[in-house]
Design a protein around this motif. Sequence first.
Motif, PDB file in Angstrom:
ATOM      1  N   GLU A 255       0.839  -1.239  -0.244  1.00  0.00           N
ATOM      2  CA  GLU A 255      -0.012  -0.293   0.155  1.00  0.00           C
ATOM      3  C   GLU A 255       0.535   1.008   0.007  1.00  0.00           C
ATOM      4  O   GLU A 255       2.078   1.514   0.637  1.00  0.00           O
ATOM      5  CB  GLU A 255      -0.976  -0.208   1.390  1.00  0.00           C
ATOM      6  CG  GLU A 255      -1.902  -1.380   1.185  1.00  0.00           C
ATOM      7  CD  GLU A 255      -3.027  -1.139   2.005  1.00  0.00           C
ATOM      8  OE1 GLU A 255      -3.373   0.599   3.248  1.00  0.00           O
ATOM      9  OE2 GLU A 255      -3.150  -2.223   2.862  1.00  0.00           O
ATOM     10  N   LEU A 256       0.612   2.715  -0.281  1.00  0.00           N
ATOM     11  CA  LEU A 256       1.157   3.794  -0.967  1.00  0.00           C
ATOM     12  C   LEU A 256       0.981   4.404   0.478  1.00  0.00           C
ATOM     13  O   LEU A 256       0.199   3.823   0.995  1.00  0.00           O
ATOM     14  CB  LEU A 256       0.591   4.657  -2.059  1.00  0.00           C
ATOM     15  CG  LEU A 256       1.039   5.667  -1.983  1.00  0.00           C
ATOM     16  CD1 LEU A 256       2.401   6.011  -2.335  1.00  0.00           C
ATOM     17  CD2 LEU A 256       0.023   6.985  -2.797  1.00  0.00           C
ATOM     18  N   ASN A 257       1.884   4.822   1.013  1.00  0.00           N
ATOM     19  CA  ASN A 257       2.771   5.775   2.157  1.00  0.00           C
ATOM     20  C   ASN A 257       1.709   6.922   2.363  1.00  0.00           C
ATOM     21  O   ASN A 257       1.526   7.386   1.176  1.00  0.00           O
ATOM     22  CB  ASN A 257       3.801   5.717   1.900  1.00  0.00           C
ATOM     23  CG  ASN A 257       4.397   6.490   3.352  1.00  0.00           C
ATOM     24  OD1 ASN A 257       3.035   7.616   4.680  1.00  0.00           O
ATOM     25  ND2 ASN A 257       5.269   6.935   3.617  1.00  0.00           N
ATOM     26  N   PRO A 258       0.251   6.715   3.083  1.00  0.00           N
ATOM     27  CA  PRO A 258      -0.507   8.405   3.278  1.00  0.00           C
ATOM     28  C   PRO A 258       0.934   9.533   2.656  1.00  0.00           C
ATOM     29  O   PRO A 258       0.054  10.686   2.509  1.00  0.00           O
ATOM     30  CB  PRO A 258      -1.398   8.490   4.112  1.00  0.00           C
ATOM     31  CG  PRO A 258      -0.878   7.326   5.059  1.00  0.00           C
ATOM     32  CD  PRO A 258      -0.299   6.179   4.104  1.00  0.00           C
ATOM     33  N   ASP A 259       1.771   9.126   3.501  1.00  0.00           N
ATOM     34  CA  ASP A 259       1.972  10.759   3.695  1.00  0.00           C
ATOM     35  C   ASP A 259       3.149  10.954   1.803  1.00  0.00           C
ATOM     36  O   ASP A 259       2.878  11.947   1.600  1.00  0.00           O
ATOM     37  CB  ASP A 259       3.205  11.279   4.849  1.00  0.00           C
ATOM     38  CG  ASP A 259       2.973  11.135   5.886  1.00  0.00           C
ATOM     39  OD1 ASP A 259       2.073  11.404   6.055  1.00  0.00           O
ATOM     40  OD2 ASP A 259       3.652  10.455   6.479  1.00  0.00           O
ATOM     41  N   VAL A 260       3.662  10.165   1.389  1.00  0.00           N
ATOM     42  CA  VAL A 260       4.203  10.581  -0.258  1.00  0.00           C
ATOM     43  C   VAL A 260       2.522  10.955  -1.073  1.00  0.00           C
ATOM     44  O   VAL A 260       3.092  11.586  -1.973  1.00  0.00           O
ATOM     45  CB  VAL A 260       4.629   8.782  -0.149  1.00  0.00           C
ATOM     46  CG1 VAL A 260       4.883   8.828  -2.159  1.00  0.00           C
ATOM     47  CG2 VAL A 260       5.278   8.571   0.623  1.00  0.00           C
ATOM     48  N   ARG A 261       1.416   9.656  -1.128  1.00  0.00           N
ATOM     49  CA  ARG A 261       0.469  10.466  -1.868  1.00  0.00           C
ATOM     50  C   ARG A 261      -0.252  11.868  -1.127  1.00  0.00           C
ATOM     51  O   ARG A 261      -0.001  12.757  -2.274  1.00  0.00           O
ATOM     52  CB  ARG A 261      -0.946   9.673  -1.170  1.00  0.00           C
ATOM     53  CG  ARG A 261      -1.576  10.146  -2.245  1.00  0.00           C
ATOM     54  CD  ARG A 261      -3.447   9.637  -1.581  1.00  0.00           C
ATOM     55  NE  ARG A 261      -2.637   8.479  -1.722  1.00  0.00           N
ATOM     56  CZ  ARG A 261      -3.566   7.767  -2.496  1.00  0.00           C
ATOM     57  NH1 ARG A 261      -3.967   7.933  -3.985  1.00  0.00           N
ATOM     58  NH2 ARG A 261      -3.200   6.251  -2.822  1.00  0.00           N
ATOM     59  N   GLU A 262       0.203  12.346  -0.134  1.00  0.00           N
ATOM     60  CA  GLU A 262       0.372  13.716  -0.056  1.00  0.00           C
ATOM     61  C   GLU A 262       1.438  14.411  -0.394  1.00  0.00           C
ATOM     62  O   GLU A 262       1.064  16.002  -0.795  1.00  0.00           O
ATOM     63  CB  GLU A 262      -0.055  13.987   1.616  1.00  0.00           C
ATOM     64  CG  GLU A 262      -0.329  15.527   2.166  1.00  0.00           C
ATOM     65  CD  GLU A 262      -0.521  15.743   3.094  1.00  0.00           C
ATOM     66  OE1 GLU A 262       0.600  16.700   3.625  1.00  0.00           O
ATOM     67  OE2 GLU A 262      -0.502  14.646   4.236  1.00  0.00           O
ATOM     68  N   ARG A 263       1.940  14.168  -0.814  1.00  0.00           N
ATOM     69  CA  ARG A 263       3.199  14.848  -0.717  1.00  0.00           C
ATOM     70  C   ARG A 263       3.324  15.222  -2.399  1.00  0.00           C
ATOM     71  O   ARG A 263       3.654  15.599  -3.363  1.00  0.00           O
ATOM     72  CB  ARG A 263       4.156  14.408  -0.627  1.00  0.00           C
ATOM     73  CG  ARG A 263       4.919  14.909   1.431  1.00  0.00           C
ATOM     74  CD  ARG A 263       5.470  16.303   1.014  1.00  0.00           C
ATOM     75  NE  ARG A 263       5.513  15.831   3.009  1.00  0.00           N
ATOM     76  CZ  ARG A 263       6.637  15.342   3.394  1.00  0.00           C
ATOM     77  NH1 ARG A 263       7.924  15.863   3.020  1.00  0.00           N
ATOM     78  NH2 ARG A 263       6.972  15.491   5.180  1.00  0.00           N
ATOM     79  N   VAL A 264       3.152  13.961  -3.233  1.00  0.00           N
ATOM     80  CA  VAL A 264       2.722  13.984  -4.752  1.00  0.00           C
ATOM     81  C   VAL A 264       1.732  14.794  -4.754  1.00  0.00           C
ATOM     82  O   VAL A 264       2.242  15.794  -6.260  1.00  0.00           O
ATOM     83  CB  VAL A 264       2.598  11.934  -4.661  1.00  0.00           C
ATOM     84  CG1 VAL A 264       1.873  12.578  -6.340  1.00  0.00           C
ATOM     85  CG2 VAL A 264       3.766  11.618  -4.874  1.00  0.00           C
ATOM     86  N   MET A 265       0.429  14.982  -4.375  1.00  0.00           N
ATOM     87  CA  MET A 265      -0.254  15.770  -5.103  1.00  0.00           C
ATOM     88  C   MET A 265      -0.570  17.776  -5.001  1.00  0.00           C
ATOM     89  O   MET A 265      -0.547  18.350  -5.310  1.00  0.00           O
ATOM     90  CB  MET A 265      -1.657  15.439  -3.970  1.00  0.00           C
ATOM     91  CG  MET A 265      -2.374  13.690  -4.135  1.00  0.00           C
ATOM     92  SD  MET A 265      -2.401  13.300  -6.187  1.00  0.00           S
ATOM     93  CE  MET A 265      -3.932  14.620  -6.557  1.00  0.00           C
ATOM     94  N   SER A 266       0.875  17.480  -4.013  1.00  0.00           N
ATOM     95  CA  SER A 266       0.866  18.965  -3.236  1.00  0.00           C
ATOM     96  C   SER A 266       2.156  19.175  -4.385  1.00  0.00           C
ATOM     97  O   SER A 266       2.589  20.819  -3.945  1.00  0.00           O
ATOM     98  CB  SER A 266       1.609  19.251  -1.757  1.00  0.00           C
ATOM     99  OG  SER A 266       1.794  18.020  -1.626  1.00  0.00           O
ATOM    100  N   ALA A 267       3.151  18.012  -4.753  1.00  0.00           N
ATOM    101  CA  ALA A 267       4.654  19.013  -5.213  1.00  0.00           C
ATOM    102  C   ALA A 267       3.973  19.440  -6.562  1.00  0.00           C
ATOM    103  O   ALA A 267       3.001  19.576  -7.426  1.00  0.00           O
ATOM    104  CB  ALA A 267       4.998  18.073  -5.926  1.00  0.00           C
TER     105      ALA A 267
END
Length: 277
Positions: A255-267
């Motif tokens: 499963e994707l690390n939710p912190d990574v998802r958040e950083r990707v979406m805001s990058a």
Amino acid sequence: VLIFCGGRGATNLIESIGKHPQIKLTMVVNAYDDGLSTGRLRKFIPGMLGPSDVRKNMGHIMKLGSVSQKALNTITDYRFPDGFLYNDAVKVFNEFKNYNWVLIQDLAPYFDQLPFFKLRKMASYIDTFLEYLYEQKSIGIEFDFGDCSFGNILFAGCFLQSNDFNKCITDYGMFSGVDDQVLNVTRGENYVLVGLRTDGRYLIDESEIVSPNPENILEVFLLEDYLTESELKELNSKDIEGKLKYLKEREKTPELNPDVRERVMSADVIIYGPGTQ
């Protein structure tokens, strides 16, 4: 800026971007490496993923920091020599717990540059690792310290305190002074990376995947564990299509690390760093 990277391939990019005062840099790694001492540590401490790429990327940022951060990077990058004996390692760690680093002369000046709260945290990590080391020794298992970095031992102690790989990255990042700049792409599921080449040869682990001629790789897989001898025999009896089917049936998807998802979406900028791929 977010960069997907391995351990060394994006060093110049990371250090260049990291110097820029207006850029917030996040490095995302997969921690399924299992080569050399990293692989030995993963086998020695079940449930722990590979710390090396995490630690190396923290080191890239530490090099740009204060005198104490640079000193800590030198210390954590230090590798014990090949053939370093178990009893000698235990002696070094026990001395260090008493804030005596005379047994590693090369590092003594750098330890002197660290603030006491960092030395105390290092002693805590080493104490936890030693406790586990003694438990394993009591059941006849010794760790081979040859060519193992001091930083990987500290990271292992940190992991043993939390028993949560991603939390360990957060804790170790705070200890290293890089906060939350390095993230593991998954939630920390302890899978193993294997592969299949275009000629049908099975690549038994991650270290074989990143060996020469990676262009011959047909596909990679994450499995629950390395194949047993009987499973390997069954796999090798099949043609290439049969091998693909066999491995896909056993494949795990982390499963994707939710912190990574958040950083990707805001990058604002996402970089895929150079590496094995």
